[in-house]
Design a protein around this motif. Structure first.
Motif: not given
Length: 287
Positions: A123-128, A109-113
């Motif tokens: 960028n957001v996926a490796p940050a997570l 859910e965090k990744l989808d948001l």
């Protein structure tokens, strides 16, 4: 409560909008006492300190009725340099909402948001998640694979000037010839496969053979060509534009990184040089 998010280096050559790696620069958010209105304390220059801050805007997109707090924001991720500065803030904003709103969001859910807000997962996926992430976004859901990155140093040349993603995207073509698209895709497939199997020699050649974006964007970063030439002389695996640029990233064996940096400094380029490491933790929350 502290929320820590790493910087990211996306695309990695032909992994355009879909491949990224977390590296050792960080955004740290410390949640302080409740307040009558949002207040973001920082020394990051001309960035809003109220609810207009991207951190708070993101959190309120996730949950609009969060109680305002004072927030301390510290970051050594340079702005508009191709190291995921805005993505780190988006990921932190989602986690801020998750924690204050007690939402118990799943990693998916965090990744989808994050992908919906940022527009791309690279960028957001490796940050997570940390590490190397290969991801695809279909407009609704993001599918990702997290894997170790082969052992190496990341030598980043970070120019003194900014390069906005919108300007960097402006030089890209709107269409590709079918046969050229097939060739570009095969190079990307090889680059990812080589990274996943730990073959940096093959991965490096495929990274530098990218047809999707670098050949168009390199004209915007004058430092790229001399850095790449010097990197080859020092036995580096690959040199690529980090994200949309202008940071120039070189993958090189760890024992060769310091001598390479010494020679790179002698070029007298206008910017800073840093040896970064792989971040394996991604988003971290401490109480």
């Amino acid at each position: 409560m502290k929320i820590t998010v790493p910087a990211t280096s996306a695309n990695i050559g032909p992994g355009f909008d879909s491949v990224g790696v977390a590296v050792s620069k960080y955004l740290t958010i410390t949640v302080l006492e409740p307040s009558s209105q949002w207040e973001v304390q920082h020394d990051l220059g001309d960035i809003p300190t109220d609810e207009r801050n991207l951190l708070i805007q993101t959190a309120l997109k996730v949950k609009s009725d969060l109680a305002p707090h004072k927030i301390d924001m510290v970051s050594d991720i340079p702005l508009a340099r191709g190291l995921g500065s805005s993505s780190s803030v988006i990921v932190a904003g989602i986690e801020l909402a998750n924690q204050l709103g007690e939402l118990k969001l799943s990693e998916q859910e965090k990744l989808d948001l994050a992908t919906q807000i940022e527009g791309h997962p690279d960028n957001v996926a490796p940050a997570l998640f940390g590490n190397l992430v290969v991801a695809s976004y279909d407009g609704k859901q993001t599918t990702s694979v997290v894997a170790p990155f082969p052992d190496c140093a990341f030598v980043a040349f970070i120019p003194s000037y900014e390069l906005k993603t919108s300007d960097s995207r402006g030089v890209l073509p709107t269409t590709f010839d079918y046969s050229e698209a097939v060739k570009a895709s095969s190079i990307a497939n090889l680059a990812v496969s080589a990274l996943l199997t730990g073959d940096l020699a093959k991965a490096g050649k495929a990274i530098e053979a990218d047809l999707f974006h670098e050949r168009f964007r390199q004209q915007l970063v004058a430092e790229f060509a001399p850095i790449k030439e010097l990197a080859h002389k020092n036995g580096a695996y690959a040199t690529y534009l980090s994200g949309a640029g202008p940071t120039v990233m070189t993958l090189i064996a760890k024992d060769k990184a310091a001598p390479f940096v010494d020679q790179l400094e002698k070029l007298g380029l206008d910017g800073s040089i840093e040896i970064l490491n792989l971040d394996i933790d991604g988003l971290v929350v401490t109480h």
